[in-house]
Design a protein around this motif. Structure first.
Motif, PDB file in Angstrom:
ATOM      1  N   LEU A 286       0.836  -1.202   0.000  1.00 36.34           N
ATOM      2  CA  LEU A 286       0.000   0.000   0.000  1.00 36.34           C
ATOM      3  C   LEU A 286       0.873   1.256   0.000  1.00 36.34           C
ATOM      4  O   LEU A 286       0.545   2.243  -0.660  1.00 36.34           O
ATOM      5  CB  LEU A 286      -0.928   0.016   1.212  1.00 36.34           C
ATOM      6  CG  LEU A 286      -2.161  -0.850   1.058  1.00 36.34           C
ATOM      7  CD1 LEU A 286      -2.962  -0.863   2.324  1.00 36.34           C
ATOM      8  CD2 LEU A 286      -3.018  -0.334  -0.072  1.00 36.34           C
ATOM      9  N   MET A 287       1.989   1.201   0.717  1.00 31.12           N
ATOM     10  CA  MET A 287       2.861   2.373   0.700  1.00 31.12           C
ATOM     11  C   MET A 287       3.529   2.525  -0.661  1.00 31.12           C
ATOM     12  O   MET A 287       3.757   3.637  -1.129  1.00 31.12           O
ATOM     13  CB  MET A 287       3.921   2.274   1.808  1.00 31.12           C
ATOM     14  CG  MET A 287       3.366   2.444   3.200  1.00 31.12           C
ATOM     15  SD  MET A 287       2.037   3.645   3.330  1.00 31.12           S
ATOM     16  CE  MET A 287       2.961   5.158   3.211  1.00 31.12           C
TER      17      MET A 287
ATOM     18  N   LEU B 216       2.029   1.793  -3.375  1.00 32.18           N
ATOM     19  CA  LEU B 216       0.970   2.392  -4.188  1.00 32.18           C
ATOM     20  C   LEU B 216       0.863   3.884  -3.905  1.00 32.18           C
ATOM     21  O   LEU B 216       0.652   4.687  -4.815  1.00 32.18           O
ATOM     22  CB  LEU B 216      -0.359   1.688  -3.908  1.00 32.18           C
ATOM     23  CG  LEU B 216      -1.538   2.162  -4.735  1.00 32.18           C
ATOM     24  CD1 LEU B 216      -1.226   2.054  -6.210  1.00 32.18           C
ATOM     25  CD2 LEU B 216      -2.780   1.383  -4.424  1.00 32.18           C
ATOM     26  N   PHE B 217       1.041   4.260  -2.637  1.00 34.73           N
ATOM     27  CA  PHE B 217       0.979   5.684  -2.287  1.00 34.73           C
ATOM     28  C   PHE B 217       2.074   6.458  -3.012  1.00 34.73           C
ATOM     29  O   PHE B 217       1.821   7.531  -3.577  1.00 34.73           O
ATOM     30  CB  PHE B 217       1.119   5.833  -0.769  1.00 34.73           C
ATOM     31  CG  PHE B 217       1.088   7.251  -0.287  1.00 34.73           C
ATOM     32  CD1 PHE B 217      -0.066   7.996  -0.400  1.00 34.73           C
ATOM     33  CD2 PHE B 217       2.205   7.832   0.274  1.00 34.73           C
ATOM     34  CE1 PHE B 217      -0.102   9.301   0.038  1.00 34.73           C
ATOM     35  CE2 PHE B 217       2.171   9.130   0.717  1.00 34.73           C
ATOM     36  CZ  PHE B 217       1.019   9.868   0.595  1.00 34.73           C
TER      37      PHE B 217
END
Lengths: 121, 90, 155, 517
Positions: free
Chosen positions: D183-184, D186-187
């Motif tokens: 997720l990071m 993706l961020f």
């Protein structure tokens, strides 16, 4: 300064949501709450992608029965497609995590992460 | 002690994230839109779809969608495997 | 969970929800939505059906539905549609779009138009396959969790 | 047909994974089918390596009219997903397919008494797909998608033995780490997209100007990938996951870990390669992380009783060598003289160590799985005197242990020697730490050998026999590879490793998609 914050409000909300997610993952002991924390992170990142695609005063990128002004005045479509992918991935991850949580509850009788620590050292 | 340290790191990280999003371009005014305007202009001619997002999901970035379908497939297989009837090895 | 309210609501709503899901899948290339969203709507209709019935009934009813095979078929169909592009083009090339192929091969007019169902090329096929896959996958996840819950109650 | 090879590398194992759950009734058929598919993929990856060595970079554009049509006519930016395979990616693809094949072969006997095997083999193939996608792709978001596939499939397999609570615990740990990391990722992909409006690595690398957003994106990407490859501050998931996963999956899971390392290198050398002067400090960070990783890993390993857990801590410590080797190269990236003198060799050492480590650590973990298969325990104190009973496993273990300790005729020596030599030229302290780690590794494996294979025979294991044939074959293949790579390191270095290093260093080739423009 005030103006900058108001204009960029969606981005700031994203940062705060990410912080809330990390807080939940880091400081909560219940496994279900940790899963919820990851879901919050997921939502924050999805919100971030969607806000990146927004163009002021633009229309949805669909030609079916669109108003006349929509031609050449549409929001960016790529972030929406990326968000779609990321939402499905989030569903998949949370389903698998909940399945593991069910199994852990079966074996240990608790969901407290500090007590569920057979694997150590 | 440990909790205080964690809290400190957490506050630092939050500030880091705030700096990250504040230094981005202003909201609602994207600068580089070459890729997206290509999609908007050519979706109907190349992908034969009125919905530009669907044309990206299944045509221009269709390979990502294959990966996405695979992720769901993986998760279903994983859930069914994890919750299968438990049998200790004979 | 199986109160009279839920049962009655389900009787009237399920058919509507399933129809709506099918509509979203089929019109994915024209209106907001697509295979994933439609499949999720369809699966939520089935989920309503699952929670409204006794677990024995559900077990009996879903024994005949080959959910796992349906999911594999959806995924393989998606892969196969993408592999059509190997015929002279590349993987994921939309070979049917605007080609005059009888099913979904119609020409899309450029610019704003009312939307014609017979367009989209491989997009429409992929929507259908992905919809099948998603509804089978999500339903089997819901089913396995629900049946697990019921087993716990018995013990 | 050869130009479609990069796409087929994904499509064929994916086809296998989608069809495997249909073989629900017959687990043997599923095993044979999975082995067949992995064998075919292995053949294709050999072809891919040959092709890439000739052409330097292979480009495949998904959905275009021609596989090499990167830019649509009259456009300056790439719009479709592009696979960009250079020698580094091809090398990783080769190790992934080889290890999946070995793992499928080994699993045939190793897990045959368990249930749910059709899902097991499907997930094995999906894990392979995830790794292959990660190492072949040239698109950031695509990298994220395949990172998630590898993470989900890997964690599901870690929790395969669902009658053990520890397995589910290790599985959810791995899943939490990998989903937070991705997720990071993706961020930071979102940050880069917001800034430059594109997702192609090669295109982004021409645009990056190292402003605040870029630095933050680099920091998040670096941390996330370091988290997923088991570097030190976040290494806790590694021993749990490696211990609980069935031994047949261990080889592929190892490659999955190093696919994250590959992504780390790709980010440092290609995505941010333009700002090489700023990257030297990142190189130093990588070196220090590497030294810390190897030292903490080996000290934790010394006190372990569980044989697989001990080997998993060694896996952490060996990851440190790779970080050190490539970090030395990154630290001198903007200094051509130093780069030619020792930077290139250091990177070669680090990358050669990836392959070597994958081979011998898989071998060791598979011998540990064999011990578990016959004794039913992983506790070293309960074993003993198994050398006479299991000759093939013993030989395989000796080869693997010698290789990991860096003893001359085996493959570990070749790469470790390159790393010592070059790290010494950057800073002698780094080399000293690396050597001390090596000695401690040797000590730890002598202990394992003495307590499991030598010593008085234990009563409960009087009737044990050698493990079944498919497990023996899998172990023998890897042992032979260990010896071959150790005897002829120059062949491997010239044919595979130096092309990979040059591919990482050749930024302009990567930015022009191998000159197709």
């Amino acid at each position: 300064m005030n103006n900058v914050i108001l204009v960029n409000l969606p981005f700031i909300v994203v940062a705060l949501l990410l912080a809330v997610g990390f807080y939940t993952i880091g400081f909560k002991r219940n496994l279900i709450k940790v899963v919820i924390g990851i879901e919050i992170l997921e939502g924050a990142v999805n919100l971030f992608l969607i806000t990146l695609g927004y163009v002021k005063g633009a229309y949805a990128p669909i030609y079916t029965m669109a108003p006349k002004e929509a031609v050449n005045n549409m929001v960016l479509p790529t972030p929406q497609a990326l968000t779609l992918t990321s939402i499905v991935i989030g569903v998949a991850v949370s389903a698998l995590m909940l399945a593991f949580a069910v199994n852990i509850y079966e074996h240990y009788g608790t969901l407290d992460v500090t007590k569920v620590r057979r694997l150590k050292g | 002690m440990r909790k205080a340290l964690g809290l400190f790191a957490f506050i630092g990280f939050t500030l880091f994230l705030l700096v990250a999003v504040m230094s981005l371009r202003p909201f609602g005014e994207p600068v580089h839109t070459e890729m997206d305007s290509y999609f908007i202009e050519h979706a109907q001619a190349e992908a034969s779809a009125n919905n530009v997002v669907t044309s990206i999901v299944f045509d221009y970035r269709g390979f990502d969608t294959l990966g996405e379908a695979t992720v769901l497939f993986t998760a279903v297989a994983g859930v069914l495997m994890t919750l299968r009837r438990r049998e200790v090895k004979a | 969970m199986t109160t009279l309210i839920i049962k009655t609501t389900t009787r009237y709503l399920t058919a509507l929800i399933l129809t709506f899901g099918a509509y979203i899948i089929l019109h994915g290339h024209l209106t907001p939505g697509g295979g994933f969203q439609g499949g999720a709507v369809f699966a939520s209709g089935l989920a309503l059906l699952i929670v409204a019935c006794e677990s024995d009934v559900i077990r009996e009813r879903f024994k005949k539905v080959p959910l796992s095979a349906l999911e594999s078929i959806g995924a393989l169909g998606f892969l196969g549609t993408a592999a059509l592009g190997f015929m002279g083009y590349t993987f994921f090339k939309n070979v049917i779009a605007n080609s005059g192929f009888p099913l979904f091969g119609g020409r899309t007019p450029i610019g704003i138009n009312p939307g014609y169902l017979n367009t989209g090329g491989t997009l429409s096929y992929m929507n259908i396959f992905v919809g099948t896959k998603v509804l089978a996958g999500l339903t089997s996840i819901i089913l396995v969790f629900y049946l697990l819950l019921e087993v716990r109650k018995d013990e | 047909m050869i130009e479609h090879l990069p796409a087929l590398m994904i499509a064929v194992p994916l086809f296998g994974a989608f069809t495997t759950p249909l073989l629900k009734k017959n687990y043997k058929a599923a095993a044979v089918w999975a082995t067949l598919i992995t064998a075919v993929t292995l053949g294709m990856s050999l072809l891919l390596v040959r092709e890439v060595l000739i052409r330097e970079i292979m480009v495949y554009v998904f959905g275009a009219d021609k596989p090499t049509l990167v830019l649509p006519s009259g456009y300056r930016v790439p719009i479709r997903i592009i696979f960009e395979v250079d020698a580094m990616g091809a090398l990783m693809a080769l190790s992934a397919t080889l290890m999946s094949f070995i793992g499928a072969l080994y699993s045939y006997s190793h897990v045959r008494n368990e249930t749910g095997l059709e899902k097991y083999y499907a997930l094995l193939l999906l894990l392979e797909v995830g790794i292959l996608g990660m190492v072949l792709t040239g698109d950031l978001f695509n990298l994220f998608v395949f990172l998630e596939i590898a993470g989900i499939a890997g964690s599901a397999l870690v929790g395969f033995r669902n009658y053990r609570g520890e397995a589910s615990e290790a599985g959810i740990k791995y899943l939490i780490v990998s989903s937070v990391a991705s997720l990071m990722v993706l961020f930071s992909i979102g940050l880069l997209y917001g800034e430059y409006g594109n997702l192609n690595i090669a295109y982004l690398s021409t645009q990056i100007g190292f402003n605040t957003v870029d630095i933050i994106a680099l920091g998040i990407l670096f941390t996330s990938f370091a988290m997923k490859c088991g570097s030190v501050p976040t290494h806790h998931w590694v021993p749990d996951a490696y211990t609980e996963v069935p031994s047949g999956i261990n080889p592929t899971l190892l490659v999955a870990t190093y696919a994250s390392l590959y992504a780390l290198f790709r980010v440092s050398f290609s995505l941010f390669g333009k700002v090489s002067s700023e990257m030297s400090s990142v190189g130093w960070i990588m070196c220090v992380l590497g030294v810390l990783t190897m030292f903490i890993g080996v000290t934790m390993a010394l006190v372990q009783k569980d044989v697989k857990r001990l080997m998993s801590y060694h896996a952490i410590s060996q990851t440190g060598y790779m970080l050190l080797g490539v970090g030395v190269g990154l630290a001198v990236l903007n200094d051509p003289a130093k780069l030619a003198a020792f930077g290139r060799d250091a990177m070669a050492g680090g990358i050669f160590h990836i392959i070597n480590h994958i081979i011998y650590k898989s071998l060791l973990l598979m011998t540990a799985g064999a011990l578990f298969y016959v004794t039913g325990t992983r506790n070293l104190n309960e074993m003993g005197g198994l050398a006479r009973k299991m000759p093939y496993t013993t030989v395989a273990f000796i080869v693997g242990a010698a290789a990991i300790s860096g003893i001359p005729p085996f493959n570990g020596f070749a790469s470790k020697f390159l790393i010592y030599e070059t790290a010494y030229q950057l800073n002698p302290l780094l080399a000293i730490f690396a050597m001390v780690t090596s000695v401690l590794t040797l000590a730890s494996f002598v202990k394992v050998f003495a307590s499991a294979f030598l010593g008085p025979p234990v009563k409960e294991y009087e009737n044990v026999r050698e493990v079944p044939r498919s497990m023996v074959i899998a172990m023998i293949i890897l042992a032979v590879l260990c010896i071959l790579f150790g005897l002829f390191p120059n062949v491997v270095l010239d044919k595979l490793v130096y092309p990979a290093v040059d591919a990482l260093l050749n930024l302009s080739g990567y930015q022009t998609w191998g000159g197709v423009l």
